[in-house]
Design an enzyme around this catalytic site. Structure first.
Site, PDB file in Angstrom:
ATOM      1  N   CYS A 163      37.333  28.919 -82.355  1.00  0.00           N
ATOM      2  CA  CYS A 163      36.197  29.493 -81.642  1.00  0.00           C
ATOM      3  C   CYS A 163      36.572  30.615 -80.687  1.00  0.00           C
ATOM      4  O   CYS A 163      35.703  31.225 -80.074  1.00  0.00           O
ATOM      5  CB  CYS A 163      35.463  28.398 -80.876  1.00  0.00           C
ATOM      6  SG  CYS A 163      35.020  27.001 -81.927  1.00  0.00           S
ATOM      7  N   HIS A 299      31.809  29.855 -72.192  1.00  0.00           N
ATOM      8  CA  HIS A 299      31.962  29.392 -73.574  1.00  0.00           C
ATOM      9  C   HIS A 299      30.919  28.318 -73.853  1.00  0.00           C
ATOM     10  O   HIS A 299      30.209  28.378 -74.844  1.00  0.00           O
ATOM     11  CB  HIS A 299      33.377  28.859 -73.784  1.00  0.00           C
ATOM     12  CG  HIS A 299      33.649  28.393 -75.169  1.00  0.00           C
ATOM     13  ND1 HIS A 299      33.563  29.228 -76.265  1.00  0.00           N
ATOM     14  CD2 HIS A 299      34.009  27.173 -75.655  1.00  0.00           C
ATOM     15  CE1 HIS A 299      33.859  28.560 -77.360  1.00  0.00           C
ATOM     16  NE2 HIS A 299      34.128  27.306 -77.016  1.00  0.00           N
ATOM     17  N   GLU A 310      35.419  23.471 -68.743  1.00  0.00           N
ATOM     18  CA  GLU A 310      35.218  24.867 -68.376  1.00  0.00           C
ATOM     19  C   GLU A 310      34.690  24.991 -66.951  1.00  0.00           C
ATOM     20  O   GLU A 310      35.082  25.907 -66.222  1.00  0.00           O
ATOM     21  CB  GLU A 310      34.269  25.559 -69.342  1.00  0.00           C
ATOM     22  CG  GLU A 310      34.140  27.044 -69.050  1.00  0.00           C
ATOM     23  CD  GLU A 310      33.320  27.807 -70.072  1.00  0.00           C
ATOM     24  OE1 GLU A 310      33.384  29.056 -70.069  1.00  0.00           O
ATOM     25  OE2 GLU A 310      32.619  27.155 -70.877  1.00  0.00           O
ATOM     26  N   LYS A 329      24.766  30.180 -76.048  1.00  0.00           N
ATOM     27  CA  LYS A 329      24.803  29.229 -77.166  1.00  0.00           C
ATOM     28  C   LYS A 329      23.626  28.268 -77.087  1.00  0.00           C
ATOM     29  O   LYS A 329      23.296  27.593 -78.069  1.00  0.00           O
ATOM     30  CB  LYS A 329      26.117  28.459 -77.181  1.00  0.00           C
ATOM     31  CG  LYS A 329      27.326  29.290 -77.577  1.00  0.00           C
ATOM     32  CD  LYS A 329      28.579  28.428 -77.664  1.00  0.00           C
ATOM     33  CE  LYS A 329      29.811  29.265 -77.966  1.00  0.00           C
ATOM     34  NZ  LYS A 329      30.197  30.140 -76.831  1.00  0.00           N
ATOM     35  N   HIS A 334      26.390  27.575 -81.914  1.00  0.00           N
ATOM     36  CA  HIS A 334      27.796  27.966 -81.801  1.00  0.00           C
ATOM     37  C   HIS A 334      28.236  28.707 -83.068  1.00  0.00           C
ATOM     38  O   HIS A 334      28.346  28.110 -84.132  1.00  0.00           O
ATOM     39  CB  HIS A 334      28.651  26.721 -81.583  1.00  0.00           C
ATOM     40  CG  HIS A 334      30.059  27.013 -81.192  1.00  0.00           C
ATOM     41  ND1 HIS A 334      30.557  28.292 -81.045  1.00  0.00           N
ATOM     42  CD2 HIS A 334      31.101  26.170 -80.911  1.00  0.00           C
ATOM     43  CE1 HIS A 334      31.825  28.226 -80.707  1.00  0.00           C
ATOM     44  NE2 HIS A 334      32.179  26.956 -80.614  1.00  0.00           N
ATOM     45  N   PHE A 392      39.411  25.017 -80.744  1.00  0.00           N
ATOM     46  CA  PHE A 392      40.280  23.934 -81.179  1.00  0.00           C
ATOM     47  C   PHE A 392      41.693  24.469 -81.392  1.00  0.00           C
ATOM     48  O   PHE A 392      41.890  25.579 -81.889  1.00  0.00           O
ATOM     49  CB  PHE A 392      39.772  23.351 -82.501  1.00  0.00           C
ATOM     50  CG  PHE A 392      38.637  22.365 -82.368  1.00  0.00           C
ATOM     51  CD1 PHE A 392      38.046  22.105 -81.139  1.00  0.00           C
ATOM     52  CD2 PHE A 392      38.153  21.694 -83.477  1.00  0.00           C
ATOM     53  CE1 PHE A 392      37.003  21.203 -81.020  1.00  0.00           C
ATOM     54  CE2 PHE A 392      37.116  20.784 -83.380  1.00  0.00           C
ATOM     55  CZ  PHE A 392      36.538  20.530 -82.151  1.00  0.00           C
TER      56      PHE A 392
END
Length: 404
Positions: A163, A299, A310, A329, A334, A392
């Site tokens: 991502c 994010h 975050e 998002k 996403h 990830f």
């Protein structure tokens, strides 16, 4: 010591997303707080535990030539559409192909082509497999096709960092110009992996929202009711260029700094140490203190743990200074490998228009978060914006954009 020759500006924007088929349409929808997530309209989705997604607002078939589209994977189609729009928006810079590079990130590349053609092979045999299979499934395919389309010969690169891929692509574009390897870089991300296997995998990992009966409110970053991200498809591309190349060109923003780090911690769980290093290094690269940032595009995928991590990162960096925080998002879902590029696009627009979209579906903010979350869109005078993209594998990429 950097000079004006090192300054990199954003001169063109392009996108195709669940909110709109162009960059301006996507931005307008963000500012209006519209929803881009709906029930999956694919026949195979009926028996899956996940039946919602951020699906494109405009199908590629409505934009691309039919024969051209047949040889492209969907992720390649989206990258080409967004790149062409960004290139036209930038005024088609008159740059030698030897000084023009392309960087298009992706998380899964042509995974859907691979899975579909494997089904064809199993069902009908070798002779029915498409001769375009290999160019369609290659992760570097989107960057390659964009480079061919634009005649870019200074390099065609493909960050594959989950991502963080789209943001890392923009960061690499900045490096290429600063290092003198290109004068213009077409940079961004693309993703199109709506397929039963990824959806089943995310369901088994318990990472995806299961609000199948309420898709409009399924993605809810920083809200106490969040239960996972919502998968989405789309592409976003920025044209980056050396500021001295065309002094009279339109400039949405200056790409002032970038940083890429890795957590070396866990294959799926992010860590605030790696994220904090990315944010602080991006600010240092831009030569700015935290207090200079007026807007953060988080994010913020809407996962219970990820949003808290975050938030801890932002609290560490900004302390008592709390810039406004948005998370689009909540509207798009996403976009994985395209998410970081779309965040950069939104930040560029926010600086250009001095306006910021809000976090949708923020009914009950998670208590104790050290954040000033935007609950309504509106004017937001500011000169610097930060965007984050975390993936990830412990991939972290942060970008800093400023007013020209």
């Amino acid at each position: 010591m950097r000079t004006a020759h090192d300054t990199v500006v954003v001169s063109g924007l392009g996108a195709t997303t669940p909110l709109g088929g162009t960059a301006p349409a996507t931005w307008q929808a963000m500012c209006e707080g519209r929803n881009g997530i709906r029930a999956l309209d694919r026949p195979w989705a009926a028996d899956l535990p996940i039946r919602i997604a951020g699906q494109l607002a405009v199908e590629p078939a409505a934009v691309l030539d039919r024969i051209e589209a047949r040889r492209l994977d969907r992720s390649e189609q989206l990258a080409l559409i967004a790149a062409r729009e960004a290139w036209a928006d930038a005024g088609r810079p008159a740059v030698d192909g030897e000084r023009l590079a392309v960087v298009i990130g992706t998380g899964t590349g042509g995974a859907v082509t691979m899975l579909d053609q494997d089904d064809v092979l199993e069902r009908s045999g070798v002779r029915k497999v498409s001769p375009h299979t290999v160019p369609m499934l290659m992760a570097n395919g989107p960057a390659a096709w964009v480079s061919i389309d634009l005649g870019a010969r200074a390099g065609a690169h493909t960050p594959v960092s989950a991502c963080a891929s789209g943001a890392e692509a923009v960061a690499l574009g900045l490096d290429l110009i600063r290092l003198g390897r290109a004068d213009v870089v077409v940079a961004g991300g693309t993703e199109a992996c709506l397929h039963p296997l990824p959806l089943a995998g995310f369901a088994q990992a318990r990472a995806h929202s299961l609000r199948n009966d309420d898709p409009e409110r399924a993605s809810r970053p920083f809200d106490t009711g969040r239960d996972g991200f919502v998968i989405a498809e789309g592409a976003a591309v920025l044209v980056l260029e050396r500021a001295t190349l065309r002094p009279d060109a339109r400039r949405y923003a200056v790409l002032a700094g970038a940083a890429v780090t890795s957590d070396a911690h866990h294959i799926t769980a992010g860590h605030p140490d790696g994220q904090t290093r990315a944010v602080r290094r991006a600010l240092a690269d831009a030569g700015l203190p935290p207090e200079a940032v007026g807007l953060v595009h988080a994010h913020a995928t809407s996962t219970p743990k990820g949003d808290l991590t975050e938030a801890e990162t932002l609290g560490r960096v900004f302390g008592p200074h709390r810039p406004a925080v948005t998370a689009t998002k909540s509207m798009t879902g996403h976009l994985f490998g395209a998410a970081g590029a779309l965040a950069a696009l939104a930040a560029a627009y926010a600086l250009h228009h001095q306006y910021a979209p809000a976090v949708r579906n923020l009914t009950t903010p998670d208590p104790g978060l050290p954040l000033r979350l935007l609950t309504t869109p509106g004017p937001l005078p500011h000169t610097a914006a930060l965007t984050n993209a975390f993936g990830f594998g412990g991939h972290n990429a942060s970008l800093v954009l400023t007013t020209p």
